[in-house]
Design a protein around this motif. Structure first.
Motif, PDB file in Angstrom:
ATOM      1  N   ARG A  31      -9.616  -2.414  17.360  1.00 38.36           N
ATOM      2  CA  ARG A  31      -9.080  -1.551  16.311  1.00 38.36           C
ATOM      3  C   ARG A  31      -9.099  -2.328  14.983  1.00 38.36           C
ATOM      4  NH1 ARG A  31      -2.961  -0.160  15.661  1.00 38.36           N
ATOM      5  NH2 ARG A  31      -3.079   1.332  13.955  1.00 38.36           N
ATOM      6  N   VAL A  32      -9.539  -1.664  13.916  1.00 40.13           N
ATOM      7  CA  VAL A  32      -9.543  -2.303  12.591  1.00 40.13           C
ATOM      8  C   VAL A  32      -8.362  -1.733  11.810  1.00 40.13           C
ATOM      9  CG1 VAL A  32     -10.853  -2.685  10.466  1.00 40.13           C
ATOM     10  CG2 VAL A  32     -12.061  -2.501  12.659  1.00 40.13           C
ATOM     11  N   VAL A  33      -7.451  -2.598  11.397  1.00 33.37           N
ATOM     12  CA  VAL A  33      -6.241  -2.129  10.706  1.00 33.37           C
ATOM     13  C   VAL A  33      -6.246  -2.593   9.246  1.00 33.37           C
ATOM     14  CG1 VAL A  33      -3.712  -2.298  10.617  1.00 33.37           C
ATOM     15  CG2 VAL A  33      -4.866  -2.016  12.811  1.00 33.37           C
ATOM     16  N   LEU A  34      -6.003  -1.621   8.361  1.00 33.46           N
ATOM     17  CA  LEU A  34      -5.906  -1.905   6.930  1.00 33.46           C
ATOM     18  C   LEU A  34      -4.456  -2.298   6.646  1.00 33.46           C
ATOM     19  CD1 LEU A  34      -7.650  -1.545   4.307  1.00 33.46           C
ATOM     20  CD2 LEU A  34      -6.595   0.712   4.096  1.00 33.46           C
ATOM     21  N   ILE A  35      -4.212  -3.573   6.373  1.00 30.32           N
ATOM     22  CA  ILE A  35      -2.822  -4.025   6.273  1.00 30.32           C
ATOM     23  C   ILE A  35      -2.198  -3.776   4.893  1.00 30.32           C
ATOM     24  CG2 ILE A  35      -2.873  -5.670   8.178  1.00 30.32           C
ATOM     25  CD1 ILE A  35      -3.552  -7.881   6.240  1.00 30.32           C
ATOM     26  N   THR A  36      -2.962  -3.180   3.978  1.00 33.55           N
ATOM     27  CA  THR A  36      -2.383  -2.783   2.681  1.00 33.55           C
ATOM     28  C   THR A  36      -1.963  -1.312   2.691  1.00 33.55           C
ATOM     29  OG1 THR A  36      -4.633  -2.389   1.912  1.00 33.55           O
ATOM     30  CG2 THR A  36      -3.602  -4.455   1.227  1.00 33.55           C
ATOM     31  N   GLU A  37      -2.059  -0.670   3.858  1.00 37.35           N
ATOM     32  CA  GLU A  37      -1.686   0.748   3.978  1.00 37.35           C
ATOM     33  C   GLU A  37      -0.256   0.953   3.461  1.00 37.35           C
ATOM     34  OE1 GLU A  37      -3.974   3.047   5.858  1.00 37.35           O
ATOM     35  OE2 GLU A  37      -2.780   4.333   4.515  1.00 37.35           O
ATOM     36  N   GLY A  38      -0.071   1.888   2.516  1.00 38.00           N
ATOM     37  CA  GLY A  38       1.270   2.157   1.992  1.00 38.00           C
ATOM     38  C   GLY A  38       1.569   1.417   0.693  1.00 38.00           C
ATOM     39  N   ILE A  39       0.658   0.541   0.273  1.00 34.53           N
ATOM     40  CA  ILE A  39       0.866  -0.206  -0.981  1.00 34.53           C
ATOM     41  C   ILE A  39       0.169   0.539  -2.121  1.00 34.53           C
ATOM     42  CG2 ILE A  39       0.142  -2.293  -2.248  1.00 34.53           C
ATOM     43  CD1 ILE A  39       0.688  -3.843   0.363  1.00 34.53           C
ATOM     44  N   GLU A  40       0.856   0.632  -3.225  1.00 42.88           N
ATOM     45  CA  GLU A  40       0.251   1.299  -4.378  1.00 42.88           C
ATOM     46  C   GLU A  40      -0.644   0.297  -5.114  1.00 42.88           C
ATOM     47  OE1 GLU A  40       1.731   3.784  -8.221  1.00 42.88           O
ATOM     48  OE2 GLU A  40       3.104   3.663  -6.506  1.00 42.88           O
ATOM     49  N   ALA A  41      -1.944   0.540  -5.057  1.00 41.40           N
ATOM     50  CA  ALA A  41      -2.890  -0.403  -5.694  1.00 41.40           C
ATOM     51  C   ALA A  41      -2.824  -0.258  -7.210  1.00 41.40           C
ATOM     52  CB  ALA A  41      -4.298  -0.131  -5.204  1.00 41.40           C
ATOM     53  N   ILE A  42      -2.975  -1.377  -7.899  1.00 48.76           N
ATOM     54  CA  ILE A  42      -3.007  -1.306  -9.359  1.00 48.76           C
ATOM     55  C   ILE A  42      -4.418  -1.618  -9.858  1.00 48.76           C
ATOM     56  CG2 ILE A  42      -0.573  -1.828  -9.705  1.00 48.76           C
ATOM     57  CD1 ILE A  42      -1.338  -4.674 -10.403  1.00 48.76           C
ATOM     58  N   LYS A  43      -4.687  -1.168 -11.075  1.00 51.80           N
ATOM     59  CA  LYS A  43      -6.003  -1.458 -11.654  1.00 51.80           C
ATOM     60  C   LYS A  43      -5.942  -2.803 -12.353  1.00 51.80           C
ATOM     61  CE  LYS A  43      -7.830   2.859 -11.458  1.00 51.80           C
ATOM     62  NZ  LYS A  43      -8.296   4.081 -11.818  1.00 51.80           N
ATOM     63  N   SER A  44      -7.079  -3.418 -12.490  1.00 51.42           N
ATOM     64  CA  SER A  44      -7.139  -4.691 -13.199  1.00 51.42           C
ATOM     65  C   SER A  44      -6.745  -4.488 -14.663  1.00 51.42           C
ATOM     66  CB  SER A  44      -8.557  -5.242 -13.115  1.00 51.42           C
ATOM     67  OG  SER A  44      -8.777  -6.144 -14.166  1.00 51.42           O
ATOM     68  N   ALA A  45      -5.963  -5.417 -15.193  1.00 53.48           N
ATOM     69  CA  ALA A  45      -5.512  -5.302 -16.584  1.00 53.48           C
ATOM     70  C   ALA A  45      -6.677  -5.447 -17.553  1.00 53.48           C
ATOM     71  CB  ALA A  45      -4.462  -6.365 -16.869  1.00 53.48           C
ATOM     72  N   GLU A  46      -7.625  -6.319 -17.228  1.00 57.32           N
ATOM     73  CA  GLU A  46      -8.721  -6.626 -18.149  1.00 57.32           C
ATOM     74  C   GLU A  46      -9.964  -5.786 -17.883  1.00 57.32           C
ATOM     75  OE1 GLU A  46      -8.352  -8.546 -20.649  1.00 57.32           O
ATOM     76  OE2 GLU A  46      -6.382  -9.313 -20.095  1.00 57.32           O
ATOM     77  N   HIS A  47     -10.150  -5.348 -16.642  1.00 55.50           N
ATOM     78  CA  HIS A  47     -11.408  -4.685 -16.288  1.00 55.50           C
ATOM     79  C   HIS A  47     -11.148  -3.281 -15.756  1.00 55.50           C
ATOM     80  CE1 HIS A  47     -13.646  -8.492 -16.711  1.00 55.50           C
ATOM     81  NE2 HIS A  47     -12.452  -8.985 -16.434  1.00 55.50           N
ATOM     82  N   GLN A  48     -11.429  -2.294 -16.572  1.00 56.51           N
ATOM     83  CA  GLN A  48     -11.221  -0.898 -16.199  1.00 56.51           C
ATOM     84  C   GLN A  48     -12.086  -0.560 -14.983  1.00 56.51           C
ATOM     85  OE1 GLN A  48      -8.914   1.267 -17.614  1.00 56.51           O
ATOM     86  NE2 GLN A  48      -8.238  -0.640 -18.576  1.00 56.51           N
ATOM     87  N   ASN A  49     -11.678   0.453 -14.240  1.00 56.60           N
ATOM     88  CA  ASN A  49     -12.405   0.947 -13.057  1.00 56.60           C
ATOM     89  C   ASN A  49     -12.459  -0.061 -11.908  1.00 56.60           C
ATOM     90  OD1 ASN A  49     -12.982   3.268 -14.551  1.00 56.60           O
ATOM     91  ND2 ASN A  49     -14.818   2.309 -15.405  1.00 56.60           N
ATOM     92  N   ALA A  50     -11.710  -1.131 -11.994  1.00 59.69           N
ATOM     93  CA  ALA A  50     -11.693  -2.079 -10.881  1.00 59.69           C
ATOM     94  C   ALA A  50     -10.306  -2.048 -10.236  1.00 59.69           C
ATOM     95  CB  ALA A  50     -12.005  -3.483 -11.378  1.00 59.69           C
ATOM     96  N   VAL A  51     -10.273  -1.920  -8.899  1.00 59.52           N
ATOM     97  CA  VAL A  51      -8.998  -1.956  -8.180  1.00 59.52           C
ATOM     98  C   VAL A  51      -8.670  -3.414  -7.906  1.00 59.52           C
ATOM     99  CG1 VAL A  51      -7.742  -1.163  -6.146  1.00 59.52           C
ATOM    100  CG2 VAL A  51      -9.582   0.227  -7.087  1.00 59.52           C
TER     101      VAL A  51
END
Ligand code: ZN
Length: 326
Positions: free
Chosen positions: A96-116
């Protein structure tokens, strides 16, 4: 049915690879988290070795073999280890492959738009979500040891909560005008958002593109405008460019920070908790220093304001005396 298949897969792996189920994580930070929660019941391996750069990693046939024997695979996602899906497919693993960031609100890069930004673990409160996701994945994989996993998770969670409060206290020691973190790559936005530091990095959220002249100019501008007391290198990134900037602009290197890997065994940053504590200590120590003018920036502003006020007061008295004498 799904649970039954998971158990069948676990049994096959146990027979093929010894007594303990093998948990494979993409990077050393998650391997350390898994070891703390899994304890003696699991075998843990990280694909990217300690000190390696997970952004730039190139998977090998050995990695595919490792994944083929895994009972559970833990990945960060959010573009952190973009190479991993291919090697998982190649391996033919049934784990089983588990995404351990599940439930975390990702933010965008401060300097580089369109990058998570993948570096969600740098906020200790997000770290708590990682721990819960890993614990849940272990319990599903190996329900027979659920009680032990829950117990280890509880102790670990308490330690991380305490560490979160410690980081808050350490960051509060830095004079507000000096709460700016200049580093090699953009790995500290979650840290900055949670603990109140402005971030300026040489490279973007990934290290796979080299820093450009524009990036260097931006960092130098931030450095000269805000009179920061120190800049920071990272344990997994060549420090050459930042060392050059530090030398040219007469600013100190505040220390080396851990971002994408834990430190070698025996170092302060050998664990997730250790690397977070080390970062907080190094950052607070270096940014709390007085800037090179001899007085801190905020105090400097206050003194110059007082000087102007006193000069204006003296001038008005002189003018008043001259007027009275006439
Ligand atoms: Zn990174």
């Amino acid at each position: 049915m799904k649970k039954f298949l998971t158990l069948v897969h676990l049994l096959i792996c146990l027979v093929a690879y010894g007594q303990k189920p093998l948990v494979v994580s993409s990077a050393s930070i998650f391997a350390d988290m898994s070891k703390r929660i899994g304890g003696d019941h699991i075998e843990v391996q990280s694909i990217v070795p300690i000190g390696g750069d997970p952004h730039k990693y190139e998977a090998t046939p050995d990695d595919a073999r490792l994944l083929a024997g895994a009972s559970l695979i833990l990945i960060n996602g959010l573009t952190f280890e973009g190479w991993i899906n291919e090697v998982i497919d190649t391996s033919g693993t049934k784990a089983r492959v588990v995404l351990i960031t599940e439930g975390i609100e990702a933010i965008k890069s401060a300097e580089h738009q369109n990058a998570v930004d993948p570096h969600a673990w740098m906020d200790a409160e997000n770290g708590l979500i990682y721990l819960k996701n890993i614990k849940d994945a272990l319990v599903t994989m190996d329900p027979g040891h659920a009680q032990d996993y829950e117990k280890n998770y509880f102790v670990y969670k308490e330690e991380l909560t305490e560490l979160h409060q410690y980081i808050q206290r350490r960051m509060a020691e830095i004079p507000p005008a000096q709460r700016i973190l200049i580093t090699s790559h953009d790995a500290f936005s979650y840290f900055g958002n949670k603990y109140g530091l402005k971030i300026n990095a040489m490279m973007g959220v990934s290290t796979d593109a080299d820093a450009q002249t524009g990036d260097m100019e931006r960092v130098i501008e931030a450095l000269t405008k805000q009179k920061v007391p120190a800049i920071f290198i990272e344990s997994t990134i060549n420090p050459k460019m930042l060392m050059q900037i530090a030398h040219d602009h007469n600013v100190i290197i505040g220390g080396s920070l851990y971002a994408d890997s834990v430190g070698e065994p025996g170092t302060e940053g050998e664990s997730y908790l250790g690397m977070m504590r080390h970062n907080a200590d190094v950052i607070a120590g270096a940014l709390s220093r007085q800037v090179k003018t001899g007085i801190s920036l905020s105090t400097g502003i206050n003194w110059s304001m007082y000087a102007i006020l006193i000069a204006a007061l003296l001038l008005s008295w002189v003018l008043l005396i001259l007027k009275l004498k006439k």
